[in-house]
Design a protein around this motif. Structure first.
Motif, PDB file in Angstrom:
ATOM      1  N   GLU A   9       5.098  -8.004  -2.411  1.00 13.49           N
ATOM      2  CA  GLU A   9       5.377  -8.359  -3.792  1.00 13.49           C
ATOM      3  C   GLU A   9       6.428  -7.408  -4.355  1.00 13.49           C
ATOM      4  OE1 GLU A   9       1.832  -8.085  -6.135  1.00 13.49           O
ATOM      5  OE2 GLU A   9       2.959  -8.305  -7.997  1.00 13.49           O
ATOM      6  N   LEU A  10       7.390  -7.982  -5.053  1.00 13.71           N
ATOM      7  CA  LEU A  10       8.415  -7.151  -5.685  1.00 13.71           C
ATOM      8  C   LEU A  10       8.439  -7.467  -7.173  1.00 13.71           C
ATOM      9  CD1 LEU A  10      10.823  -5.140  -5.263  1.00 13.71           C
ATOM     10  CD2 LEU A  10      12.282  -7.147  -5.052  1.00 13.71           C
ATOM     11  N   LEU A 309      16.818  -2.423   6.815  1.00 14.24           N
ATOM     12  CA  LEU A 309      15.767  -1.498   6.389  1.00 14.24           C
ATOM     13  C   LEU A 309      14.817  -2.179   5.410  1.00 14.24           C
ATOM     14  CD1 LEU A 309      14.539   1.392   6.086  1.00 14.24           C
ATOM     15  CD2 LEU A 309      15.918   1.504   3.996  1.00 14.24           C
ATOM     16  N   LEU A 313      10.866  -2.805   5.508  1.00 17.18           N
ATOM     17  CA  LEU A 313       9.929  -2.297   4.501  1.00 17.18           C
ATOM     18  C   LEU A 313       9.087  -3.420   3.894  1.00 17.18           C
ATOM     19  CD1 LEU A 313      12.124   0.299   2.534  1.00 17.18           C
ATOM     20  CD2 LEU A 313      10.432   0.731   4.326  1.00 17.18           C
ATOM     21  N   GLY A 314       9.417  -4.673   4.240  1.00 22.59           N
ATOM     22  CA  GLY A 314       8.588  -5.782   3.770  1.00 22.59           C
ATOM     23  C   GLY A 314       9.290  -6.729   2.818  1.00 22.59           C
TER      24      GLY A 314
ATOM     25  N   ALA B  85       5.111  -4.998   4.948  1.00 23.90           N
ATOM     26  CA  ALA B  85       4.993  -4.236   3.700  1.00 23.90           C
ATOM     27  C   ALA B  85       3.700  -3.421   3.674  1.00 23.90           C
ATOM     28  CB  ALA B  85       5.045  -5.177   2.498  1.00 23.90           C
ATOM     29  N   HIS B  86       2.632  -3.980   4.200  1.00 26.04           N
ATOM     30  CA  HIS B  86       1.330  -3.327   4.042  1.00 26.04           C
ATOM     31  C   HIS B  86       0.799  -2.649   5.298  1.00 26.04           C
ATOM     32  CE1 HIS B  86       0.658  -4.801  -0.011  1.00 26.04           C
ATOM     33  NE2 HIS B  86       1.130  -5.975   0.380  1.00 26.04           N
ATOM     34  N   PHE B  90       8.138   2.137   9.728  1.00 30.38           N
ATOM     35  CA  PHE B  90       9.188   2.320  10.738  1.00 30.38           C
ATOM     36  C   PHE B  90       9.913   3.662  10.560  1.00 30.38           C
ATOM     37  CE2 PHE B  90       8.827  -2.279  10.427  1.00 30.38           C
ATOM     38  CZ  PHE B  90       8.927  -2.699  11.749  1.00 30.38           C
ATOM     39  N   PHE B  92      13.575   5.217  12.193  1.00 31.79           N
ATOM     40  CA  PHE B  92      14.704   4.817  13.017  1.00 31.79           C
ATOM     41  C   PHE B  92      15.536   6.014  13.462  1.00 31.79           C
ATOM     42  CE2 PHE B  92      13.834   1.336  10.049  1.00 31.79           C
ATOM     43  CZ  PHE B  92      13.586   0.309  10.943  1.00 31.79           C
ATOM     44  N   HIS B  96      18.327   5.540   8.411  1.00 30.99           N
ATOM     45  CA  HIS B  96      18.396   4.448   7.430  1.00 30.99           C
ATOM     46  C   HIS B  96      17.877   4.852   6.053  1.00 30.99           C
ATOM     47  CE1 HIS B  96      20.079   1.266   9.753  1.00 30.99           C
ATOM     48  NE2 HIS B  96      19.154   1.307  10.668  1.00 30.99           N
ATOM     49  N   LEU B  98      18.707   5.545   2.034  1.00 27.74           N
ATOM     50  CA  LEU B  98      19.652   4.958   1.086  1.00 27.74           C
ATOM     51  C   LEU B  98      20.381   6.062   0.344  1.00 27.74           C
ATOM     52  CD1 LEU B  98      17.519   2.017  -0.311  1.00 27.74           C
ATOM     53  CD2 LEU B  98      19.268   1.981   1.468  1.00 27.74           C
ATOM     54  N   ASP B 109      10.453   4.059  -2.003  1.00 29.83           N
ATOM     55  CA  ASP B 109      10.872   2.709  -1.616  1.00 29.83           C
ATOM     56  C   ASP B 109      10.102   2.187  -0.409  1.00 29.83           C
ATOM     57  OD1 ASP B 109      12.515   2.114  -3.642  1.00 29.83           O
ATOM     58  OD2 ASP B 109      14.381   2.079  -2.482  1.00 29.83           O
ATOM     59  N   GLY B 110       9.422   3.101   0.307  1.00 32.10           N
ATOM     60  CA  GLY B 110       8.557   2.650   1.393  1.00 32.10           C
ATOM     61  C   GLY B 110       7.462   1.727   0.872  1.00 32.10           C
ATOM     62  N   LEU B 112       8.096  -0.187  -1.968  1.00 30.70           N
ATOM     63  CA  LEU B 112       8.762  -1.056  -2.945  1.00 30.70           C
ATOM     64  C   LEU B 112       8.219  -2.475  -2.926  1.00 30.70           C
ATOM     65  CD1 LEU B 112      10.994  -1.330  -5.060  1.00 30.70           C
ATOM     66  CD2 LEU B 112      12.589  -1.854  -3.214  1.00 30.70           C
ATOM     67  N   TYR B 113       7.937  -2.973  -1.729  1.00 32.44           N
ATOM     68  CA  TYR B 113       7.568  -4.390  -1.622  1.00 32.44           C
ATOM     69  C   TYR B 113       6.052  -4.597  -1.536  1.00 32.44           C
ATOM     70  CZ  TYR B 113      12.552  -4.669  -0.939  1.00 32.44           C
ATOM     71  OH  TYR B 113      13.900  -4.544  -1.114  1.00 32.44           O
ATOM     72  N   ARG B 121       4.177   4.600  -6.889  1.00 35.26           N
ATOM     73  CA  ARG B 121       4.996   4.804  -5.690  1.00 35.26           C
ATOM     74  C   ARG B 121       5.508   6.234  -5.639  1.00 35.26           C
ATOM     75  NH1 ARG B 121       7.671  -0.240  -7.368  1.00 35.26           N
ATOM     76  NH2 ARG B 121       9.641   0.879  -7.542  1.00 35.26           N
ATOM     77  N   ARG B 157       8.586   8.244   4.503  1.00 39.08           N
ATOM     78  CA  ARG B 157       8.694   6.874   4.003  1.00 39.08           C
ATOM     79  C   ARG B 157       7.865   5.914   4.850  1.00 39.08           C
ATOM     80  NH1 ARG B 157      14.514   4.550   4.104  1.00 39.08           N
ATOM     81  NH2 ARG B 157      14.054   4.611   6.337  1.00 39.08           N
TER      82      ARG B 157
END
Ligand SMILES: Nc1ncnc2c1ncn2[C@@H]1O[C@H](COP(=O)(O)OP(=O)(O)O)[C@@H](O)[C@H]1O
Ligand SMILES: [Mg+2]
Lengths: 399, 232
Positions: A9-10, A309, A313-314, B85-86, B90, B92, B96, B98, B109-110, B112-113, B121, B157
């Motif tokens: 969810e965003l 990325l 992250l989803g 997301a859950h 990862f 890398f 990676h 930002l 941001d890990g 974020l979604y 967060r 992250r």
């Protein structure tokens, strides 16, 4: 099983935040890519604002002057030059039902000089016109200094000067007793007028009363022009019968005109210019839109790693598309808002210099912003879809 | 499948190039909760391909991948995003991170979604950065960090939100020996506190420092230390 999986969810606010990343990290590019839209919107808002302001100025002017004035003038015909209308023209015209008032002008074959020493030839192009006392009202003229001729002053050798005539004679007011040498006589200047918006040729005239012309210059007072104020609802009907009424014998030698038409024609010419600039603004917008699309395509290519990325992250495809579409919209809105500000500022500046009321139609502002949004949306759609279609593994592969 | 977090069942991956590349040719293994596994093999042996499949970034040509009990073949793209997301973190080789963002926000941001609020967060990100020893660099722009520091941030992250499994692809590949050792040490420490981690590396020495080693060659498992010694 699937039902127990917690959905990714965003939040909308976070979506908006991701849309600002590109512009925060690439400021110069952001400004440059918003510039095209900005110029386009500024041109359109500015042009619409200026045309609206000048239109309102014209309407105010027409309101003040009245659009119901017609002029009947002797001219054209066989004896080209200074023809005259029949003596009874004014009386005949007055008898037309919807005519509210008439005012007669009779051109006088005489010259005006600053004094009796000036060389005969140096007339400075000033004409002498014998006029009715009602002339000033008929033409909605105004006095700059002194007074207008009335029945009291009009029986003496007095003169009122048009604005240009006064300037050429070197008279800028009626302080003291100013006299001019008119038709080999001294005439006292009792007034100087402002510019006539409805009869610019009279700015170059020295105006005396018909009575004074008759008494002091032995002028025949045959009318050369009659000013006619008409019931505003019947201007056209009156216009068609005026020539025949003024000179039943030779109606073709009579010219009927409506002075306010000239002002409106000038505004119509401005309209074509407005359309031209609107067209140019539209082209700038289009170019701006292409610029944004271009920048977004490059941005998607450069930010493949970031896209990969985010998928890891989803982020869903939709999230990615939303981020880049949002960025394009943001660029366009920055351009749009900047353009509106610029356009309004330009309008305000120009209108205040011209002394006009500052008017920016809200349709131009809203339309400008909507256009910016639309262009941003269209320009951003393709790059956004491309970004969302990238496979996560391919996107991650690039550093 | 009592406490298995990840199962790879007879997975094949064929890239439709000409000629087609058979990157994986029937790979099976499973990872239990709390495992620390290394997958080692020479370049081109299929390690990254395997990681992508385990991470649901790609789907196998045949076979099944099961993450946290969810079989990938039964999930839509949308569901796979939710899974990542859950449940999956990862790390890398190229970090990676930002640019233009602080270490804290990169870690935040890990999540974020996941639908968590920005404040949540950031709070969780701060805890995670403290755990990886980056508590003094919270508000630092990541461009100003050293390679070792960047990989710590990237690891934080991956860890934030405590995913079921963390997948690291050559996490030490861009680091010098000293930083590389430090990251290996960090991974071991995180595993001790409960994280399930799979590390992919071509470096045999690093691989063998982990409790379980899976050897990959030409798209096949060459050996798996878990199936050699004591049974789980
Ligand atoms: N996207 C791809 N398209 C085609 N071939 C690929 C792709 N990704 C990897 N390969 C090939 O698959 C094989 C395994 O690659 P990879 O999984 O990256 O191995 P490793 O990570 O162990 O070096 C290699 O031969 C590689 O060239
Ligand atoms: Mg690899």
């Amino acid at each position: 099983m699937t039902s127990t999986l917690e959905r990714s969810e965003l939040h909308v606010s976070d979506m908006a935040r991701t849309a600002t990343i590109g512009m925060r990290t690439r400021r110069l590019r952001t400004v440059l890519s918003a510039l095209g839209i900005m110029i386009g919107i500024a041109a359109m808002v500015g042009v619409l604002g200026l045309s609206e302001s000048s239109k309102s100025e014209l309407l105010a002017q027409l309101e003040r002057l009245g659009t119901n004035l017609l002029t009947v003038e002797a001219g054209g015909g066989i004896g080209a030059g200074t023809g005259t209308l029949p003596d009874e023209a004014s009386a005949m015209i007055s008898r037309i039902g919807p005519v509210e008032s008439t005012s007669t002008i009779s051109a006088v074959q005489a010259n005006v000089y600053k004094n009796d020493l000036v060389d005969e030839g140096q007339t400075a192009g000033i004409t002498v016109q014998a006029v009715d006392y009602s002339l000033l009202d008929s033409l909605a003229g105004t006095v700059a200094d002194g007074q207008w001729i009335d029945s009291a002053t009009g029986s003496y050798p007095t003169v009122v000067l048009g604005s240009v005539a006064a300037e050429r004679l070197g008279i800028d007011g009626v302080l003291g007793t100013q006299q001019v040498w008119l038709g080999d006589q001294w005439f006292t200047v009792i007034g100087v007028l402002d510019t006539f918006e409805l009869a610019p040729d009279l700015d170059r005239a020295a105006l005396i009363s018909l009575e004074a012309a008759d008494v002091y210059l032995d002028h025949d007072n045959e009318p050369t022009r009659v000013l006619v104020r008409v019931d505003p609802g019947q201007i056209d009907q009156v216009g068609t019968v005026l020539a025949a009424t003024a000179n039943p014998e030779f109606p073709e030698e009579v010219e009927v005109a409506r002075p306010t038409d000239a002002l409106e024609a000038q505004e119509a010419a401005d309209d074509t210019l407005t359309a031209l600039f609107l067209g140019l603004g539209a082209v700038a917008l289009l170019v701006g839109g292409v610029g944004i699309a271009n920048v977004m395509v490059i941005s998607v290519l450069e930010r493949r790693g970031e896209i990969g990325l985010r998928r890891a992250l989803g982020a869903t495809r939709r999230n990615i598309a939303g981020q880049f579409l949002g960025e394009a919209l943001l660029l366009a809105v920055i351009g749009g808002v900047g353009g509106v500000i610029l356009g309004v500022a330009a309008t305000a500046l120009y209108a205040s210099i011209e002394g006009w009321e500052i008017l920016v139609p809200s349709i131009a502002v809203i339309g400008g912003l909507v256009a910016a949004l639309l262009i941003g949306g269209i320009a951003g759609l393709y790059p956004a879809i491309r970004a969302s279609r990238l496979s996560p593994t391919e996107a991650l592969h690039t550093t | 499948m009592s406490d298995s977090v990840l199962e790879v069942v007879d997975v094949c991956k064929e890239y439709p190039t000409t000629p087609p590349v058979h990157a994986l040719r029937g790979v099976s293994f499973s990872v239990a909760r709390g495992d620390l596994v290394s997958v080692v093999g020479p370049s081109g042996s299929g390690k990254s391909t395997l990681l992508h499949l385990m991470g649901t970034l790609d789907r196998p040509t045949s076979g099944e991948v099961v993450v946290s009990g969810y079989p990938v073949s039964e999930l839509s793209d949308r569901d796979l995003s939710s899974l990542r997301a859950h449940h999956i973190g990862f790390v890398f080789q190229q970090f990676h991170l930002l640019n233009g963002m602080t270490a804290l926000d990169n870690v935040a941001d890990g999540l974020l979604y996941t639908g968590r609020t920005l404040q949540e967060r950031r709070e969780l990100a701060e805890i995670e950065l403290l755990r990886v020893g980056m508590g003094h660099r919270l508000t630092q722009q990541t461009t100003k960090l050293s390679g070792g520091e960047r990989q710590r941030v990237a690891t934080a992250r991956a860890m934030v939100g405590s995913p079921s499994i963390i997948l690291a692809d050559e996490p030490t590949g861009n680091l010098d020996t000293k930083n590389s050792d430090a990251i290996v040490e960090l991974i071991e420490k995180l595993n001790e506190t409960g994280a399930t981690i799979v590390v992919i590396t071509h470096n045999r020495e690093i691989a063998e420092s982990f409790p379980r080693v899976v050897g990959l060659r030409d798209g096949l498992i060459e050996h798996d230390s878990a199936s050699v010694g004591a049974v789980r």
